[in-house]
Design an enzyme around this catalytic site. Sequence first.
Site, PDB file in Angstrom:
ATOM      1  N   TYR A  83       2.259 -59.229 -12.338  1.00 22.20           N
ATOM      2  CA  TYR A  83       3.093 -58.955 -11.331  1.00 22.20           C
ATOM      3  C   TYR A  83       2.627 -58.527  -9.985  1.00 22.20           C
ATOM      4  CZ  TYR A  83       5.756 -54.771 -11.355  1.00 22.20           C
ATOM      5  OH  TYR A  83       5.221 -53.114 -11.415  1.00 22.20           O
ATOM      6  N   ARG A  84       1.359 -57.153 -10.845  1.00 28.89           N
ATOM      7  CA  ARG A  84       0.437 -56.530 -10.013  1.00 28.89           C
ATOM      8  C   ARG A  84      -0.571 -56.609 -10.999  1.00 28.89           C
ATOM      9  NH1 ARG A  84       3.737 -51.601  -9.528  1.00 28.89           N
ATOM     10  NH2 ARG A  84       2.897 -50.709  -7.706  1.00 28.89           N
ATOM     11  N   TYR A 141      -3.348 -48.358 -10.745  1.00 31.89           N
ATOM     12  CA  TYR A 141      -3.536 -50.155 -10.203  1.00 31.89           C
ATOM     13  C   TYR A 141      -4.868 -49.269  -9.440  1.00 31.89           C
ATOM     14  CZ  TYR A 141       0.312 -51.834 -12.422  1.00 31.89           C
ATOM     15  OH  TYR A 141       0.823 -52.494 -13.262  1.00 31.89           O
ATOM     16  N   ASP A 159       8.912 -43.917 -12.924  1.00 35.48           N
ATOM     17  CA  ASP A 159       8.793 -42.744 -13.861  1.00 35.48           C
ATOM     18  C   ASP A 159       8.045 -42.384 -13.009  1.00 35.48           C
ATOM     19  OD1 ASP A 159       8.880 -44.758 -16.651  1.00 35.48           O
ATOM     20  OD2 ASP A 159       7.128 -45.390 -15.718  1.00 35.48           O
ATOM     21  N   HIS A 207      -5.532 -44.323 -17.083  1.00 37.30           N
ATOM     22  CA  HIS A 207      -4.811 -45.005 -17.485  1.00 37.30           C
ATOM     23  C   HIS A 207      -4.728 -46.271 -16.687  1.00 37.30           C
ATOM     24  CE1 HIS A 207      -1.233 -45.477 -14.821  1.00 37.30           C
ATOM     25  NE2 HIS A 207      -1.273 -43.885 -15.049  1.00 37.30           N
TER      26      HIS A 207
END
Lengths: 507, 507
Positions: free
Chosen positions: B449-450, B70, B129, B368
Amino acid sequence: MREAVGAPNVLGGLDLEGYLDPYAFGEGAPFRPSAAVIPASVEEIQRVLTAARQHQLPLWTVSRGRNYGYGGAAPRVSGSVVLDLHRMNRILEVDQELGYVLVEPGVSFLDMHAHLRANKHRLVLSVPDIGWGSLIGNALERGFGYAAHGEHIAFSCGLEVVLADGSVVRTGMGAVPGGTAWHLYRGGCGPALEGLFQQSSLGIVTKMGFWLMPQPENVVVCMVKAPRRDDLGALVDAIRPLLMDGTVQTKAVIGNATIVASMMGERAAWFAGDGPMPASAVRSMMADLEVGWWNARFALYGPTSLTTARLDVVRAAVAAVPDLVLDVRSYPGDVNPEMVHPADRAQLGIPSTDLVRMAAWQGGEPAHTDISLVCPATAADTMRQLDLIQSTVETAGFDYAGGFTLDARAAIALALLSFDRKDERQRERVRDAVGNVIVAAAAAGYAPYRSHLAFMDRIADTYGFNEHALRSVQVTLKDALDPEGLLSPGKQGIWPTSSAPAVSTRQ
Amino acid sequence: MREAVGAPNVLGGLDLEGYLDPYAFGEGAPFRPSAAVIPASVEEIQRVLTAARQHQLPLWTVSRGRNYGYGGAAPRVSGSVVLDLHRMNRILEVDQELGYVLVEPGVSFLDMHAHLRANKHRLVLSVPDIGWGSLIGNALERGFGYAAHGEHIAFSCGLEVVLADGSVVRTGMGAVPGGTAWHLYRGGCGPALEGLFQQSSLGIVTKMGFWLMPQPENVVVCMVKAPRRDDLGALVDAIRPLLMDGTVQTKAVIGNATIVASMMGERAAWFAGDGPMPASAVRSMMADLEVGWWNARFALYGPTSLTTARLDVVRAAVAAVPDLVLDVRSYPGDVNPEMVHPADRAQLGIPSTDLVRMAAWQGGEPAHTDISLVCPATAADTMRQLDLIQSTVETAGFDYAGGFTLDARAAIALALLSFDRKDERQRERVRDAVGNVIVAAAAAGYAPYRSHLAFMDRIADTYGFNEHALRSVQVTLKDALDPEGLLSPGKQGIWPTSSAPAVSTRQ
């Protein structure tokens, strides 16, 4: 105001009796509104806000105003107009598959339960001691109940709020037009606003979602009795691990013999004298009622195989402590409410108004207020709370009728102060006792989680870390969202910088 | 800034590489800081704020800045100074009896777990994770993990926050001087402020409490495999009731074969061509790895008697759906982490960094980003999400590597978009695919949600109910608490009315 909601929905003068503090214990008659307006919709609320702004009249919002021990529907600031939302009582959604309901502020626990039964929904509501209050009002004030999902605000999801400027905000996923997850997911984009509307004067909550538990196959209500006052610590230490690992799915409500007795009758049956009931009278009351000095109640839910396994764990925990006695009653999840023992109703999600009678303990004209202190759920802290509260209450000449609502990590130390509202001396002694407890508790690092109108300022003062930094932020937010200070000024000790001039505020 | 934190703790120029977007997929190089400051205490943060105010420099706060998918530690506004809190890494309290910890923002899941083991605490952390991130940062961004207490923000309690003006606020019971319940009870006096600091630019969180699960006697990790893509609905409908009534105590994480494979290797082992992997390659991959098209994982905790009863309920629910296969592995609660199957670690609260390798699926230089949409936890909604995400991702030429993190009522639909960061065409296609999903999802009532920095404005736009009333309130609060707009401008699409002039903001 009459144009906003229709003339029959504006009350004044003698019609305001329902908006006075029903169990007032203060001097004179503070907390007296000038009028009440009863809107039926968001649009009517918006019109009321326009009128309030025009005339600089403070509004005091109540959902149903039934929390009699803390002031009922009466406003903090005399002269306020009570904004009474009880006519907004629609149940807007019930979703069996996803286990939630969406309601307006006027919906009571009694209403909600009746609706679930009438429509054969297999969902369990958590209900507090008395069912006449609002689901929304109770959750916003951080009230709780005794079935699973008992911390009501923790199982709410998604609000609609009308702000002081009349704008309508939907929180979380409710801000997505045509969105699918408003009452399913607690998050969204950016800061979460829901907490701002708890114990709040920052907006008027008009819709709120609640998560309900699916009806289980089996419910087992457990009652643990302890014979002596000083068993409290051992009882707390026995139950806490069961709450922490989820073996027990409700809060454990622990009451002393006196509070249990007050659910069934008046003190005069056991003691008619002045001052706190002597130990000998307490003992005969315990024998008569077959209750312990302490009585803890909690419940287990699930398929019978799982409640049986849970109960085995509970039995082992209770058996490990000398002199504790465990009684259990088992119910099918779809039990007919009339077949439920009255003492077990709350654990089965069945609301009632039976416990209104608790206020009558002292005789005379029934009234009560409550002490509600937060403390760690440990043996040492609960014993310290007990010493502090019991001694203060008894010094004031009242019986200690109280106990603890135990969660995994915190407990609420509760005491019910019943009094005769016609007896001025009793009123004074109640007022002094509550004030003394607040001071003594704060010195020991404990504070109330809610209170009667009369104590809001004093309690806010105890939340004073770093020169009252928390209150400073709360006031900054108040001024930002309600710059004219029209909504519920003084609620929980938060005063707008610019108070509405039509009334003097800090009276 | 050097005076505020000491010269070695201010970075600039070539030393800023760790503060760039590690997996950037945008045009040019946006999100580029001018410097980074690394305070070691609240006092140093206060001095940094003074300097930022004096020079009108926006600060971008990160706890550890490890959410690489992100944007990592990179700021939304180029020219911002990154306020990196990783040196504030004290574990301030661990309470075995009451099951909580108090930490600073620099404490990672790896740190916390190591501390618990080294000190023989019998408490289970929920971990995401990858374990290198901050407990506080993860919770504030509404991240989640896979042991019990997996919705991290829901198990946090009590914050310390430094506001833009340098004042230090403690929320809830933390405002009681000498208070005993800061990290035990989520409430206090008046509006609750904790939510304001989620996904937020309203303050700098410097301490936070978390509730941990006591170590159980037994942990059973369950894996349910489904053979076909279209089994998703039946799988969701089988698991949801187990989550809703608490039989299963974690989230259920459901991944397709491709995302499971990406945890173990690169796609080239099964398919080396361009475009999404064909069905035949997916089938041989499933056979090689012995995984289903869908693979759901969740866990049960408790005394062995209780996990056994829980597992019986799970077995019955899985057996009721044709073709689902249940595998289980049972562990003692105090298992040596090295004896745990790598795939089960998260359910046992054991953090690792193994899954960093998932970014390497596509080959080249691993990178990613993720798609994370909220949807109802129903068969119909999850199938609709799958159709929408898979078709968009595959149209962009990527493999669909994704699934759902299932709660009782909502699911997060996740897709991992791995790409080669040296490949400009892949970067473009990733950017377009994420943008297309946001648009298509919003039209169907779903929203993320983000997100990565690059999509924050676009996502905020989709939360547009009633002329963006939610964002209007968020901006009002921003202006009230940070009138100069110095803290993380642009975060989650919230822009202060008066942006700091030292940089142009909306670039």
